[in-house]
Design an enzyme around this catalytic site. Structure first.
Site, short mmCIF file in Angstrom:
data_model
loop_
_atom_site.label_atom_id
_atom_site.label_comp_id
_atom_site.label_asym_id
_atom_site.label_seq_id
_atom_site.Cartn_x
_atom_site.Cartn_y
_atom_site.Cartn_z
N ASP A 103 0.85 -1.18 0.00
CA ASP A 103 0.00 0.00 0.00
C ASP A 103 0.89 1.23 0.00
O ASP A 103 1.89 1.29 0.73
CB ASP A 103 -0.89 0.01 1.24
CG ASP A 103 -2.33 0.37 0.92
OD1 ASP A 103 -2.54 1.45 0.35
OD2 ASP A 103 -3.23 -0.43 1.23
N ASP A 210 -3.19 4.65 -2.32
CA ASP A 210 -4.30 5.16 -1.54
C ASP A 210 -4.70 6.57 -2.01
O ASP A 210 -3.83 7.44 -2.14
CB ASP A 210 -3.90 5.19 -0.07
CG ASP A 210 -5.03 5.54 0.86
OD1 ASP A 210 -5.96 4.73 0.97
OD2 ASP A 210 -4.96 6.62 1.49
N GLU A 268 -6.40 3.98 -6.08
CA GLU A 268 -7.71 4.24 -5.47
C GLU A 268 -8.09 5.67 -5.82
O GLU A 268 -7.40 6.61 -5.46
CB GLU A 268 -7.64 4.07 -3.95
CG GLU A 268 -8.99 4.28 -3.28
CD GLU A 268 -8.89 4.43 -1.77
OE1 GLU A 268 -9.82 4.02 -1.08
OE2 GLU A 268 -7.88 4.99 -1.29
N HIS A 342 -11.25 -3.45 2.64
CA HIS A 342 -11.17 -3.03 4.04
C HIS A 342 -12.02 -1.80 4.34
O HIS A 342 -12.25 -1.49 5.51
CB HIS A 342 -9.71 -2.75 4.41
CG HIS A 342 -9.14 -1.56 3.70
ND1 HIS A 342 -8.88 -1.56 2.35
CD2 HIS A 342 -8.80 -0.32 4.14
CE1 HIS A 342 -8.41 -0.37 1.99
NE2 HIS A 342 -8.35 0.39 3.06
N ASP A 343 -12.46 -1.08 3.30
CA ASP A 343 -13.28 0.11 3.49
C ASP A 343 -14.76 -0.13 3.18
O ASP A 343 -15.56 0.81 3.25
CB ASP A 343 -12.78 1.24 2.58
CG ASP A 343 -11.54 1.92 3.11
OD1 ASP A 343 -11.33 1.90 4.33
OD2 ASP A 343 -10.77 2.47 2.30
#
Length: 566
Positions: A103, A210, A268, A342-343
């Protein structure tokens, strides 16, 4: 991994498995998952057949936002282990033919990062490494209305925090402990690229980036339009997809050697349009391989009211949206495919039916539909088991900063607590962050200590040990889907055509490569469904490649799906 082992476009036929380290497996009994725990389960991942392990952040962090607030990009937080542990994980993954993606969180750092601490001194060489602004004219710093503009933080409240030492405000689109880096400063970009190069040298095979489309912001930082009754305005339009985004991404690609080394890159990008995604993933531009779209995970919320304003999602709406992205990126660019991360809440609870009667079938069929679209599929830990939402009943059970802040803000505004908890149970991020279910023992085999979030009671029958032992489980259906992708070029490269777009039960589409056609029939409902022979290609000579049920013909059981070769 030797770059020679990464062929061009290798990620198109790959399947990525996301690990949220805090919740995967705890090796030392402190209740928090760690890197040695992940390493111990590499054979499980290899048996599933995945090609890439995406590791959510394990960097040094105060953990204000569960590791997405990074204080040192080049060290591992002791909660998760050490750099040596990470080296062992990379080596172990590579030995099994699994690549590892890190990440990359570079829109912001932690306020405890040395870069930010130095930036608080206006005489420091790093004084301009973050977005600092004086109080609004006519106001004293730290007082009501003195913020440089009216932007809201994603995590509630103002997006600006006053720093008494510097006498100015700093921008934080997320938590006040996550100040935004100023990418307009070339020294910031150089420092980020140098850090990325060192991770590549260490053996990582790519980056999940991210909120990468927030790195370029409108430098004028204009006020936003406030919704009625809201104190602050959404900042999304001014902080996302800014004027220098393409420039920064191309520069990153060039300086780090992302394309040159065939590294996997996925951005993302909340608020991304199909047009922007086409540009960013156009191979001729050398920016990113693919982006995460957010449109389909916003379809179950009321327009303009945010993720917590629940809306029943009708199947034709979901089918149409994903089909638009298939068509939009058909000739240029590439799609990422996901329902779960995860979100997001658990896919089987959100898009399927997690009742005891239909959980297994709906988890399988959702996977069938997703993996047979054109793009790179992402599996989130536990999705291959059909893990469900946690359905917490009190705010005290939540750990997620976003959920807690929103609940408190709305409660103060006079909202009913039961309504708020209903939204959190459906959409809260902690749904995906409860411990991975390894077996039916206490705490689901996740830890010998007290877990940071409790395991779901349904771990007694939803767990990896039971799933691996059952050839008809969700796990083995995922394994067969992944094997099909590896074996069948049509699944990777075939064109996509949606059939029966308005049908409220059936999700039907074809994938075509030359003379080879694959047909997917899926009943995405908890009632039987009938396919009319006139609506689909002739199945007389078709071969069933994979199905969820024993049946054949044009009658589909609830949540039954099939993949045919025509």
């Amino acid at each position: 991994m030797n770059p020679d082992a990464r062929s061009a476009d290798w990620w198109k036929s790959a399947v990525v498995y996301q690990i949220y380290p805090r919740s995967f497996l705890d090796s030392n009994g402190d209740g928090i998952g760690d890197i040695p725990g992940i390493t111990s389960k590499l054979d499980y991942l290899a048996d599933l057949g995945i090609d890439v392990l995406w590791l959510s952040p394990v960097y040094s962090s105060p953990m204000d936002d569960n590791g997405y607030d990074i204080s040192n990009y080049e060290d591992v937080d002791p909660l998760f282990g050490s750099l040596t542990d990470l080296d062992d994980l990379i080596a172990g993954a590579h030995e099994r033919g699994i690549k590892l993606v890190m990440d990359l969180v570079v829109n912001h750092t932690s306020d405890e990062h040395t870069w930010f601490q130095e930036s608080r001194d206006p005489a420091s060489p790093k004084a301009d490494w973050y977005w600092w602004r004086p109080p609004r004219e006519g106001f004293e710093g730290g007082t009501e209305g003195a913020e440089p503009n009216n932007w809201a933080s994603v995590f509630s409240g103002s997006a600006w925090q006053y720093d008494e030492r510097r006498g100015e405000y700093f921008l934080h689109v997320f938590s006040k402990k996550q100040p935004d880096l100023n990418w307009e400063n070339p020294e910031v970009r150089d420092a980020v690229y140098a850090m990325m190069r060192r991770w590549v040298e260490r053996g990582v095979d790519g980056f999940r980036m991210d909120v990468i489309n927030l790195i370029s912001k409108d430098p004028s930082l204009p006020d936003g339009t406030r919704q009625p009754g809201k104190k602050y305005a959404s900042s999304e339009g001014a902080v996302a997809n800014g004027p220098r985004l393409h420039e920064f991404l191309a520069e990153m690609n060039r300086e780090v050697g992302l394309s040159a080394q065939n590294l996997l890159t996925v951005g993302e990008m909340p608020g991304s349009t199909i047009e922007l995604a086409r540009e960013v993933t156009d191979p001729a531009r050398d920016e990113l391989n693919m982006v995460f779209t957010f449109e389909h995970v916003g379809l179950d919320e009321q327009t303009g009211l945010g993720k917590w304003a629940l809306l029943d999602l009708e199947l034709p709406v979901l089918k149409s949206n994903l089909a638009e992205w298939q068509r939009g990126l058909a000739d240029v660019g590439w799609n990422s495919l996901y329902l779960d991360n995860h979100d997001q809440p658990r896919a089987v609870s959100r898009f399927g039916d997690d009742s005891p009667e239909h959980r297994v079938s709906s988890a399988k069929t959702l996977a069938t539909v997703l993996h047979l679209h054109r793009g790179t599929p992402y599996v989130y830990q536990g999705e291959e088991l059909g893990m469900t939402n946690s359905y917490f009943t009190s705010i005290e059970q939540y750990q997620d900063l976003e959920a807690i802040n929103w609940y408190r803000e709305e409660l103060e505004a006079g909202r009913d607590s039961a309504d708020l908890l209903r939204s959190l149970a459906a959409k809260g991020r902690d749904n995906a962050r409860t411990p991975m279910h390894w077996d039916d023992s206490e705490h689901a085999g996740f830890t010998t200590g007290e877990p940071w979030l409790p395991a779901h009671p349904n771990k007694d029958h939803i767990n990896a040990a039971a799933a691996v032992a059952d050839e008809d489980s969700v796990f083995h259906h995922f394994r067969r889907l992944i094997a099909l992708r590896h074996a069948d070029p049509v699944v990777v490269d075939g064109t996509f055509d949606l059939l029966l777009p308005e049908d409220e039960q059936l999700w039907v589409f074809t994938r075509t490569l030359g003379d080879d056609v694959r047909l997917v029939l899926a009943n995405c409902s908890s009632e039987p469904a009938k396919v009319e022979a006139s609506d689909v290609p002739d199945l007389a000579a078709a071969t069933l490649l994979l199905g969820t049920h024993e049946g054949d013909g044009l009658e589909l059981a609830p949540w039954e799906s099939r993949i045919y070769a025509l």
